[in-house]
Write a protein that holds these residues in place. Structure first.
Motif, PDB file in Angstrom:
ATOM      1  N   ARG A  48       0.871  -1.177   0.000  1.00 46.70           N
ATOM      2  CA  ARG A  48       0.000   0.000   0.000  1.00 46.70           C
ATOM      3  C   ARG A  48       0.910   1.230   0.000  1.00 46.70           C
ATOM      4  NH1 ARG A  48      -3.881   1.820   4.902  1.00 46.70           N
ATOM      5  NH2 ARG A  48      -4.104   3.954   4.147  1.00 46.70           N
ATOM      6  N   ALA A  49       1.103   1.765  -1.198  1.00 49.22           N
ATOM      7  CA  ALA A  49       2.089   2.840  -1.375  1.00 49.22           C
ATOM      8  C   ALA A  49       1.708   4.073  -0.560  1.00 49.22           C
ATOM      9  CB  ALA A  49       2.197   3.203  -2.848  1.00 49.22           C
ATOM     10  N   SER A  50       2.710   4.804  -0.100  1.00 48.18           N
ATOM     11  CA  SER A  50       2.489   6.032   0.653  1.00 48.18           C
ATOM     12  C   SER A  50       2.911   7.230  -0.189  1.00 48.18           C
ATOM     13  CB  SER A  50       3.309   6.006   1.929  1.00 48.18           C
ATOM     14  OG  SER A  50       4.675   6.126   1.590  1.00 48.18           O
ATOM     15  N   ARG A  51       2.659   8.425   0.344  1.00 48.82           N
ATOM     16  CA  ARG A  51       3.043   9.627  -0.407  1.00 48.82           C
ATOM     17  C   ARG A  51       4.558   9.705  -0.598  1.00 48.82           C
ATOM     18  NH1 ARG A  51       4.404  13.508   3.543  1.00 48.82           N
ATOM     19  NH2 ARG A  51       3.839  12.755   5.601  1.00 48.82           N
ATOM     20  N   LYS A  52       5.308   9.073   0.333  1.00 44.53           N
ATOM     21  CA  LYS A  52       6.761   9.102   0.168  1.00 44.53           C
ATOM     22  C   LYS A  52       7.215   8.213  -0.984  1.00 44.53           C
ATOM     23  CE  LYS A  52       7.964  10.588   4.747  1.00 44.53           C
ATOM     24  NZ  LYS A  52       8.578  10.264   6.023  1.00 44.53           N
ATOM     25  N   ASP A  53       6.489   7.128  -1.223  1.00 44.87           N
ATOM     26  CA  ASP A  53       6.793   6.320  -2.404  1.00 44.87           C
ATOM     27  C   ASP A  53       6.548   7.135  -3.666  1.00 44.87           C
ATOM     28  OD1 ASP A  53       7.453   3.896  -1.014  1.00 44.87           O
ATOM     29  OD2 ASP A  53       5.318   3.644  -0.596  1.00 44.87           O
ATOM     30  N   LEU A  54       5.447   7.904  -3.639  1.00 44.35           N
ATOM     31  CA  LEU A  54       5.151   8.769  -4.778  1.00 44.35           C
ATOM     32  C   LEU A  54       6.277   9.784  -4.968  1.00 44.35           C
ATOM     33  CD1 LEU A  54       3.362  10.067  -6.970  1.00 44.35           C
ATOM     34  CD2 LEU A  54       2.285  11.408  -5.169  1.00 44.35           C
ATOM     35  N   ARG A  55       6.720  10.363  -3.847  1.00 47.93           N
ATOM     36  CA  ARG A  55       7.790  11.358  -3.915  1.00 47.93           C
ATOM     37  C   ARG A  55       9.044  10.758  -4.565  1.00 47.93           C
ATOM     38  NH1 ARG A  55      10.392  12.863   1.648  1.00 47.93           N
ATOM     39  NH2 ARG A  55      11.159  10.762   1.288  1.00 47.93           N
ATOM     40  N   GLU A  56       9.404   9.539  -4.143  1.00 51.33           N
ATOM     41  CA  GLU A  56      10.572   8.869  -4.735  1.00 51.33           C
ATOM     42  C   GLU A  56      10.372   8.667  -6.226  1.00 51.33           C
ATOM     43  OE1 GLU A  56      13.476   8.304  -3.234  1.00 51.33           O
ATOM     44  OE2 GLU A  56      12.427   9.432  -1.672  1.00 51.33           O
ATOM     45  N   ALA A  57       9.157   8.244  -6.579  1.00 56.34           N
ATOM     46  CA  ALA A  57       8.865   7.975  -7.989  1.00 56.34           C
ATOM     47  C   ALA A  57       9.015   9.247  -8.815  1.00 56.34           C
ATOM     48  CB  ALA A  57       7.461   7.386  -8.134  1.00 56.34           C
ATOM     49  N   VAL A  58       8.571  10.373  -8.255  1.00 53.10           N
ATOM     50  CA  VAL A  58       8.683  11.632  -8.995  1.00 53.10           C
ATOM     51  C   VAL A  58      10.158  11.993  -9.200  1.00 53.10           C
ATOM     52  CG1 VAL A  58       8.222  14.116  -8.947  1.00 53.10           C
ATOM     53  CG2 VAL A  58       6.441  12.513  -8.253  1.00 53.10           C
ATOM     54  N   ILE A 213       5.127   2.203 -11.231  1.00 51.95           N
ATOM     55  CA  ILE A 213       3.802   1.660 -10.923  1.00 51.95           C
ATOM     56  C   ILE A 213       3.624   1.525  -9.419  1.00 51.95           C
ATOM     57  CG2 ILE A 213       2.330  -0.380 -11.198  1.00 51.95           C
ATOM     58  CD1 ILE A 213       2.965  -0.357 -14.037  1.00 51.95           C
ATOM     59  N   LEU A 214       2.582   2.174  -8.919  1.00 48.99           N
ATOM     60  CA  LEU A 214       2.281   2.100  -7.494  1.00 48.99           C
ATOM     61  C   LEU A 214       0.961   1.357  -7.302  1.00 48.99           C
ATOM     62  CD1 LEU A 214       2.970   5.827  -6.447  1.00 48.99           C
ATOM     63  CD2 LEU A 214       4.593   3.933  -6.545  1.00 48.99           C
ATOM     64  N   THR A 215       0.912   0.504  -6.276  1.00 46.19           N
ATOM     65  CA  THR A 215      -0.354  -0.074  -5.865  1.00 46.19           C
ATOM     66  C   THR A 215      -0.729   0.591  -4.544  1.00 46.19           C
ATOM     67  OG1 THR A 215       0.910  -1.852  -4.841  1.00 46.19           O
ATOM     68  CG2 THR A 215      -0.067  -2.322  -6.971  1.00 46.19           C
ATOM     69  N   GLY A 216      -2.004   0.879  -4.389  1.00 46.92           N
ATOM     70  CA  GLY A 216      -2.410   1.553  -3.156  1.00 46.92           C
ATOM     71  C   GLY A 216      -3.804   2.128  -3.300  1.00 46.92           C
ATOM     72  N   PHE A 217      -4.124   3.082  -2.434  1.00 47.02           N
ATOM     73  CA  PHE A 217      -5.493   3.598  -2.388  1.00 47.02           C
ATOM     74  C   PHE A 217      -5.584   4.980  -3.018  1.00 47.02           C
ATOM     75  CE2 PHE A 217      -6.209   0.893   1.676  1.00 47.02           C
ATOM     76  CZ  PHE A 217      -6.229  -0.246   0.882  1.00 47.02           C
ATOM     77  N   ARG A 218      -6.536   5.095  -3.927  1.00 43.62           N
ATOM     78  CA  ARG A 218      -6.709   6.343  -4.639  1.00 43.62           C
ATOM     79  C   ARG A 218      -7.063   7.487  -3.681  1.00 43.62           C
ATOM     80  NH1 ARG A 218     -11.071   6.603  -9.398  1.00 43.62           N
ATOM     81  NH2 ARG A 218      -9.754   5.048 -10.412  1.00 43.62           N
ATOM     82  N   LYS A 219      -7.924   7.161  -2.722  1.00 47.60           N
ATOM     83  CA  LYS A 219      -8.392   8.185  -1.783  1.00 47.60           C
ATOM     84  C   LYS A 219      -7.203   8.806  -1.043  1.00 47.60           C
ATOM     85  CE  LYS A 219     -12.040   8.835   1.540  1.00 47.60           C
ATOM     86  NZ  LYS A 219     -11.927   9.047   2.874  1.00 47.60           N
ATOM     87  N   GLU A 220      -6.240   7.950  -0.715  1.00 47.19           N
ATOM     88  CA  GLU A 220      -5.079   8.447   0.033  1.00 47.19           C
ATOM     89  C   GLU A 220      -4.115   9.223  -0.878  1.00 47.19           C
ATOM     90  OE1 GLU A 220      -2.715   5.301   1.708  1.00 47.19           O
ATOM     91  OE2 GLU A 220      -1.111   6.694   2.291  1.00 47.19           O
ATOM     92  N   LEU A 221      -3.901   8.726  -2.099  1.00 45.31           N
ATOM     93  CA  LEU A 221      -2.798   9.258  -2.905  1.00 45.31           C
ATOM     94  C   LEU A 221      -3.190  10.315  -3.932  1.00 45.31           C
ATOM     95  CD1 LEU A 221      -0.723   6.008  -3.369  1.00 45.31           C
ATOM     96  CD2 LEU A 221      -0.124   7.997  -1.999  1.00 45.31           C
ATOM     97  N   LEU A 222      -4.478  10.368  -4.280  1.00 46.78           N
ATOM     98  CA  LEU A 222      -4.884  11.341  -5.293  1.00 46.78           C
ATOM     99  C   LEU A 222      -4.539  12.779  -4.884  1.00 46.78           C
ATOM    100  CD1 LEU A 222      -6.079  11.458  -8.095  1.00 46.78           C
ATOM    101  CD2 LEU A 222      -8.366  11.659  -7.087  1.00 46.78           C
ATOM    102  N   PRO A 223      -4.744  13.155  -3.602  1.00 43.66           N
ATOM    103  CA  PRO A 223      -4.356  14.519  -3.219  1.00 43.66           C
ATOM    104  C   PRO A 223      -2.870  14.790  -3.456  1.00 43.66           C
ATOM    105  CG  PRO A 223      -5.731  13.546  -1.518  1.00 43.66           C
ATOM    106  CD  PRO A 223      -5.435  12.452  -2.504  1.00 43.66           C
ATOM    107  N   ASP A 224      -2.014  13.808  -3.210  1.00 46.56           N
ATOM    108  CA  ASP A 224      -0.577  14.025  -3.388  1.00 46.56           C
ATOM    109  C   ASP A 224      -0.194  14.054  -4.870  1.00 46.56           C
ATOM    110  OD1 ASP A 224       0.314  14.083  -0.570  1.00 46.56           O
ATOM    111  OD2 ASP A 224      -0.539  12.078  -0.562  1.00 46.56           O
ATOM    112  N   PHE A 225      -0.832  13.195  -5.662  1.00 48.95           N
ATOM    113  CA  PHE A 225      -0.607  13.256  -7.114  1.00 48.95           C
ATOM    114  C   PHE A 225      -0.975  14.645  -7.635  1.00 48.95           C
ATOM    115  CE2 PHE A 225       0.383   9.404  -9.568  1.00 48.95           C
ATOM    116  CZ  PHE A 225       0.395   8.440  -8.584  1.00 48.95           C
ATOM    117  N   SER A 226      -2.118  15.154  -7.184  1.00 47.49           N
ATOM    118  CA  SER A 226      -2.632  16.383  -7.787  1.00 47.49           C
ATOM    119  C   SER A 226      -1.972  17.636  -7.226  1.00 47.49           C
ATOM    120  CB  SER A 226      -4.151  16.453  -7.639  1.00 47.49           C
ATOM    121  OG  SER A 226      -4.513  16.243  -6.295  1.00 47.49           O
ATOM    122  N   THR A 227      -1.406  17.571  -6.008  1.00 50.54           N
ATOM    123  CA  THR A 227      -0.741  18.768  -5.484  1.00 50.54           C
ATOM    124  C   THR A 227       0.745  18.810  -5.821  1.00 50.54           C
ATOM    125  OG1 THR A 227      -0.377  17.651  -3.368  1.00 50.54           O
ATOM    126  CG2 THR A 227      -2.262  19.140  -3.493  1.00 50.54           C
TER     127      THR A 227
END
Lengths: 292, 300
Positions: A48-58, A213-227
């Motif tokens: 369940r990916a976190s915002r920090k995983d997203l940050r690394e991916a970016v 590719i991240l697996t996880g919850f849209r509700k949690e990560l969509l705000p971080d993707f969009s901001t």
């Protein structure tokens, strides 16, 4: 049957992980969620990916962008075609995974086949869309004035929950063909095939960081993707009204482009064609001085 | 200067112990206000560095401007500690920085190899100081050190220290070329003994550059020397410290090895160029809650 029985082998369950920068890390958060079959049996645990995983991916995607954008369209097309080849080679596994989560085997096969089609289709477009969309513009000064499309940069991809593999393929292929790098948050409800798809990418000459590719919850990560200020566009399908509003409002922060693809385009057997590629391009116009 | 006694006191280094100790520093959880403080402190400790053959005066001017105006949207930020350049650029850097508090540091003594006559290296040092360098980053002769000629290394540091006059002397050990932690400790002891104001890990031109392991060994040399003589020496890890997370780990290590007294740019520096932007991005992230893009920060 007892575990020790000599003729029944205890099978090894697969660990599904994230795909970031050409590697398969577990989520830094250590969290997991369950993927279940239609009848409710546990199929696998996923990260369940976190915002920090997203940050690394970016971060890795940003590093990968100049190289990917600079490749010739022809070369990107070859790599997209390679993805299709590798999917074909693992078609049984993909069909199994799609059908294990409540899709009939016939429909699952159709979904995987259409997904492969998407990559073949956009492999063809990769070295052609620029000609189609470029122009020489008439101007009344002594300039040679021309416009060419250029990729936007990092695209956050939010595919629909279902169909999960076809949804991902339909959004991913045009983004890649156009020279963008991507971070996808794949289906919550049917994540197995998209997670396996990462392994296919890994063996398809796709440079590290170009597809994450991240697996996880849209509700949690969509705000971080969009901001996230370093994500240049969001390509989504099937967002709820609320999710759409949130994404568009947040995207105003750095003028992210938000593109919604209709669900019909996702599941159609016909390929969606040129417009998804162009939706993730910026037009650059050059004024080149010439003699009178 | 005589070396007798100095090397006899050099303790053996337990590299397994060092690795374990370093691993512990990486587990500290620094969040919220402490993180914000750490980020700002790290920012104030940076020696903003450009050391390339292709450096131009304009590049140095730009770097100096950045040193003074880190991020216009955040007016209450500290400035970096110093700008670190080649001796030829010292004049320009001084002109740009005036007396705004950001120091000008020059690498001298035939940086980065140090392979030259001592007399020339001393002349270069004096030249840099005359042009206005307030800090001198010298390199030691690693070849001599590895050959066991510790007296030569001591003497060259003493000589350069004398040439520095008022300027602060940082002694670069180039730990990437010293091979063992024992050598790092030995070189640290020699440098401190010979009068270094700071000891510094690396030139940034050799891999590996700064690591937490060598930095810990050097910090312990500083601590032991302080406990024995009361003399305070500063520390500068340089090269490879490119993001906030790593920088904060260094600060944790500094705090837990030398104590609060060393948590100041007067006694601890980061030699880095891209670290500044990462710290700025983290600071803006902390206040805005939104992950940042380098597009909105100045070029480093």
């Amino acid at each position: 049957m007892s575990r020790n029985s000599p003729d029944k082998r205890l099978s090894v369950a697969k660990t599904y992980k994230l795909y970031i920068g050409g590697k398969f890390p577990r989520t830094e958060s250590g969290r997991t969620f369950e993927a279940r079959s239609h009848s409710g049996d546990l199929l696998a645990n996923l990260c369940r990916a976190s915002r920090k995983d997203l940050r690394e991916a970016v971060v890795v995607a940003r590093k990968a962008f100049p190289g990917w954008a600079k490749r010739s369209g022809y070369n990107r097309g070859q790599i997209l075609y390679r993805i299709a080849e590798m999917m074909e080679g693992r078609i049984d596994q993909l069909v199994n995974e799609v059908s294990s989560q409540g899709v009939s085997p016939q429909k699952a096969l159709k979904e995987v086949e259409t997904s492969i089609e998407r990559f073949v289709h956009y492999a063809g477009w990769a070295d052609k869309y620029a000609q189609v969309h470029s122009s020489v513009n008439p101007v009344s000064s002594s300039h040679f004035n021309f416009s060419v499309p250029e990729p936007m940069g990092i695209v956050g991809i939010i595919p629909p929950n279902e169909p999960s593999l076809l949804g991902l393929a339909t959004l991913l292929a045009p983004a890649l063909a156009g020279g963008n790098v991507t971070i996808s948050l794949v289906s919550e409800t049917r994540p197995l095939a998209p997670a396996t798809f990462a392994e296919i990418l890994h063996s398809s000459d796709v440079p590290p960081g170009v597809v994450n590719i991240l697996t996880g919850f849209r509700k949690e990560l969509l705000p971080d993707f969009s901001t996230h200020m370093d994500v240049n566009a969001i390509l989504a399908a099937d967002l709820s009204t609320k999710e759409k509003k949130l994404t568009e409002e947040n995207s105003a922060l750095n003028l992210k482009r938000v593109v919604h693809l209709p669900s019909k385009a996702i599941s159609a057997t016909d390929n969606p064609g040129l417009s998804p590629i162009l939706s993730l391009q910026e037009t650059k116009t050059t004024w080149h001085p010439i003699g009178t | 200067m005589s070396l007798s006694g100095t090397l006899a006191n050099t303790p053996p280094i337990d590299s397994v112990g060092v690795a374990e100790r370093v691993a512990r520093f990486s587990t500290r959880s620094i969040k919220k206000t402490s993180k914000m403080e750490a980020l700002k402190l790290a920012l104030s400790m940076i020696d903003l560095t450009t050391l390339e053959g292709k450096d131009t005066e304009d590049k140095v001017r730009r770097l100096c401007y950045k040193a003074r105006h880190l991020h216009v949207d955040l007016p209450d930020l500290p400035t970096v500690a110093a700008v670190c350049v080649y001796p030829t650029m010292v004049k320009v850097a001084r002109e740009e920085l005036n007396d705004c508090g950001v120091k000008v540091a020059a690498v001298a003594t035939s940086f980065p190899s140090g392979q030259d006559d001592l007399s020339l290296r001393i002349r270069q040092t004096k030249g840099a100081v005359r042009h206005g360098a307030q800090e001198i980053d010298m390199v030691i002769s690693r070849g001599r050190f590895l050959a066991g000629d510790y007296q030569y290394v001591t003497d060259e540091i003493v000589a350069v220290k004398e040439a520095c006059g008022e300027a602060h002397l940082k002694v670069i050990l180039e730990t990437g070329e010293l091979y063992t932690l024992e050598n790092v400790r030995k070189a640290s002891d020699i440098a401190i003994h010979a009068g270094a104001d700071f000891i510094k890990t690396s030139t940034g031109k050799v891999q590996p550059a700064a690591t937490m392991e060598v930095t810990l060994v050097m910090l312990e040399a500083i601590r032991d020397h302080f406990q024995e003589t009361g003399k305070i020496v500063g520390m500068k890890p340089a090269g490879g410290i490119s993001n906030s997370k790593i920088a904060i780990r260094y600060l944790v290590m500094l705090r837990e090895t030398l104590g609060n007294r060393w948590l100041t740019p007067k006694l601890f520096r980061f030699g880095a160029s891209s670290l500044a932007n990462d710290l700025l991005m983290q600071i803006v992230k902390q206040s805005s809650g939104v992950y940042q893009s380098s597009n909105y920060f100045s070029i480093d």
